[in-house]
Write an enzyme that holds these catalytic residues in place. Structure first.
Site, PDB file in Angstrom:
ATOM      1  N   SER A  27      53.329 -12.654  31.075  1.00 18.41           N
ATOM      2  CA  SER A  27      53.372 -14.097  31.313  1.00 18.41           C
ATOM      3  C   SER A  27      52.377 -14.857  30.430  1.00 18.41           C
ATOM      4  O   SER A  27      52.500 -16.069  30.261  1.00 18.41           O
ATOM      5  CB  SER A  27      53.106 -14.398  32.788  1.00 18.41           C
ATOM      6  OG  SER A  27      51.940 -13.742  33.233  1.00 18.41           O
ATOM      7  N   HIS A  86      46.387 -17.782  33.994  1.00 21.76           N
ATOM      8  CA  HIS A  86      47.163 -18.523  32.987  1.00 21.76           C
ATOM      9  C   HIS A  86      46.428 -19.801  32.611  1.00 21.76           C
ATOM     10  O   HIS A  86      45.396 -20.122  33.188  1.00 21.76           O
ATOM     11  CB  HIS A  86      48.551 -18.840  33.549  1.00 21.76           C
ATOM     12  CG  HIS A  86      49.299 -17.601  33.946  1.00 21.76           C
ATOM     13  ND1 HIS A  86      49.375 -17.156  35.241  1.00 21.76           N
ATOM     14  CD2 HIS A  86      49.961 -16.698  33.196  1.00 21.76           C
ATOM     15  CE1 HIS A  86      50.056 -16.018  35.279  1.00 21.76           C
ATOM     16  NE2 HIS A  86      50.422 -15.724  34.049  1.00 21.76           N
ATOM     17  N   ASP A 123      45.468 -20.076  40.503  1.00 22.25           N
ATOM     18  CA  ASP A 123      45.787 -19.302  39.308  1.00 22.25           C
ATOM     19  C   ASP A 123      44.650 -19.487  38.318  1.00 22.25           C
ATOM     20  O   ASP A 123      44.509 -20.554  37.705  1.00 22.25           O
ATOM     21  CB  ASP A 123      47.114 -19.786  38.710  1.00 22.25           C
ATOM     22  CG  ASP A 123      47.472 -19.040  37.422  1.00 22.25           C
ATOM     23  OD1 ASP A 123      46.654 -18.235  36.946  1.00 22.25           O
ATOM     24  OD2 ASP A 123      48.582 -19.287  36.888  1.00 22.25           O
TER      25      ASP A 123
END
Ligand SMILES: *[C@@H]1O[C@H](CO)[C@@H](O)[C@H](O)[C@H]1NC(C)=O
Ligand SMILES: *[C@@H]1O[C@H](CO)[C@@H](O)[C@H](O)[C@H]1NC(C)=O
Ligand SMILES: *[C@@H]1O[C@H](CO)[C@@H](O)[C@H](O)[C@H]1NC(C)=O
Length: 426
Positions: A147, A400, A397
């Site tokens: 990702s 990312h 998160d």
């Protein structure tokens, strides 16, 4: 243990020191990245405290001295984030994945958008979408990995789309894990391939809590298209922290973070290196003898910034970058992941050079990413997380990157590295 070990040709097979450290950190990563990387929700850890100093140099830009053009060495990997009034190339963009769309999700502070990476001894020019598309006219680019590969690809698409529109010409798989965009203005194609190990593997599922990796063969989901690629950018790493069993042929090499399984804990650094080795060897076998050039770029490991529990308010709530002086040394694991990939790139580079068709390079972002605790979505992975007031428990998160955000810089470096490579061809 009677397992064969193709990793043993590496100088430090599995020394005791490493084993102990592995044992120590075996349990930590699993709780951290387990869910987040596999999509649903993040977990956290406080990372291992040891660190290594990083030193590296990569590309060589030219600098005008008087009227002579002289090659000086530029190391993009070391520098500092400095304030930048200009801000990002884009703010709105329709290819940003939900969880990284921080502005749209109501992140209020915006200081994190006004920083520019300043390498110590040179300049990093701002991204130039027109020049990028010209550089890759009639070419096929592929991002391959997890990702974070997608995160980098989406940053690139957003920056390019400020200059030229693109069409999504292919989309396949759960969460659109395989996609291709076409830029008609320059006949440039950019694809993304989901392949979190690069080598063949079976991802963990409801039935097994561990991944299964086959370190002797590449994942054909991307490798089958190798013949059409002009540039391939690999970005992997975080999935290697998860529980796994490692095969080499039909032999089990060992496993990582695998209580209840009767295999030797071998950690993940050596297998991570092995995965690159198998990948690069396959690329050289398949493309090394041809006439068409292929550039292979590895984006080095991008550190996470959890400061405590993943689901606690403030898990990554910094609003400013670290100063390089304040954080001279990488965390131990980040440094180890970075070095493992860079070492494999430099081995492949020599081999590739002999064959002169496939060119390998690392885009070394580990340090500059490490200095950006402020660039993650944190709770803004979901829209308006505090619409009903601040909650003690909130998903975060811290792996990312917000788009726009620091990851745009990865592509600025990628562009400079490619400009220099193409210059050398002339
Ligand atoms: C630099 O440019 C000047 C004038 O344009 C010229 O006279 C001189 O020879 C040049 N020097 C070099 C090293 O090219
Ligand atoms: C890019 O993809 C389009 C559509 O799939 C195709 O027509 C075109 O030939 C491709 N361009 C290159 C450079 O391969
Ligand atoms: C674990 O593996 C060893 C060596 O392969 C074997 O001797 C032992 O019986 C195994 N133990 C269990 C509980 O399966």
């Amino acid at each position: 243990m009677d397992t064969i070990n193709p990793l043993k040709d590496q100088p430090h097979s599995i020394p005791l020191r490493k084993l102990l450290l592995w044992a120590l950190c075996a349990l930590l990563p699993i709780i951290t990245f387990y869910h987040l990387i596999a999509f649903p929700f993040p977990h956290s850890l406080s990372q291992s405290k040891q660190s290594l100093v990083i030193t590296t140099s990569s590309s060589t830009p030219s600098k005008e001295i008087g009227n002579a053009s002289v090659e000086i060495s530029c190391d993009y990997s070391n520098g500092n984030w400095i304030q930048d009034k200009l801000g990002p190339l884009y703010t709105k963009c329709n290819t940003i994945k939900e969880g990284q769309n921080c502005i749209t999700h109501g992140r209020l502070d915006n200081d994190y958008l006004y920083w520019r990476w300043k390498p110590n001894n040179c300049q990093l020019p701002r991204f130039d979408p027109k020049k990028f598309l010209q550089l890759f006219k009639n070419k096929n680019l592929a991002f391959v990995g997890d990702s974070l590969a997608r995160n980098q690809l989406e940053s690139l698409l957003c920056m390019l789309s400020t200059y030229s529109p693109h069409d999504l010409v292919f989309s396949h798989g759960e969460e659109n894990k395989f996609r291709k965009w076409h830029f008609p203005s320059h006949n440039v194609n950019i694809s993304i391939y989901w392949s979190p190990f690069l080598v063949k593997g079976v991802e963990k599922s409801d039935k097994t809590y561990y991944n299964t990796l086959y370190l002797d063969s590449v994942d054909e989901k991307w490798a089958k298209d190798l013949g059409q690629m002009d540039l391939v950018v690999f970005s992997i790493g975080h999935w290697y922290l998860l529980s796994a069993i490692y095969f080499y042929g039909d032999k089990v090499l060992g496993c990582h973070s695998c209580p209840g399984l009767n295999y030797t804990e071998v950690g993940f650094y050596d297998v991570y290196g092995k995965a690159f080795e198998t990948t690069f060897k396959t690329i050289l076998d398949r493309r090394g003898g041809g006439k068409d050039k292929l550039d292979v770029i590895v984006t080095t490991f991008s550190p996470a910034h959890f400061e405590g529990e993943w689901d606690k308010y403030g898990a990554c709530s910094k609003t400013k970058p670290y100063d390089a002086k304040e954080k001279e040394k990488l965390e131990w694991m980040d440094a180890e992941m970075r070095e493992t990939s860079i070492k494999q790139v430099s081995i492949a580079k020599k081999e590739g050079h002999e064959k002169n068709v496939v060119r390998f390079e690392a885009v070394d972002v580990t340090k500059l990413a490490y200095l950006r605790p402020d660039g993650h979505p944190g709770p803004y992975m979901h829209p308006f997380p505090f619409a009903n007031g601040i909650q003690e428990r909130v998903q975060n998160d811290c792996v990312h990157w917000c788009l726009p955000g620091p990851i745009d810089t990865w592509n600025e470096i990628l562009m400079q590295v490619m400009i220099k490579k193409m210059d050398k061809l002339r």
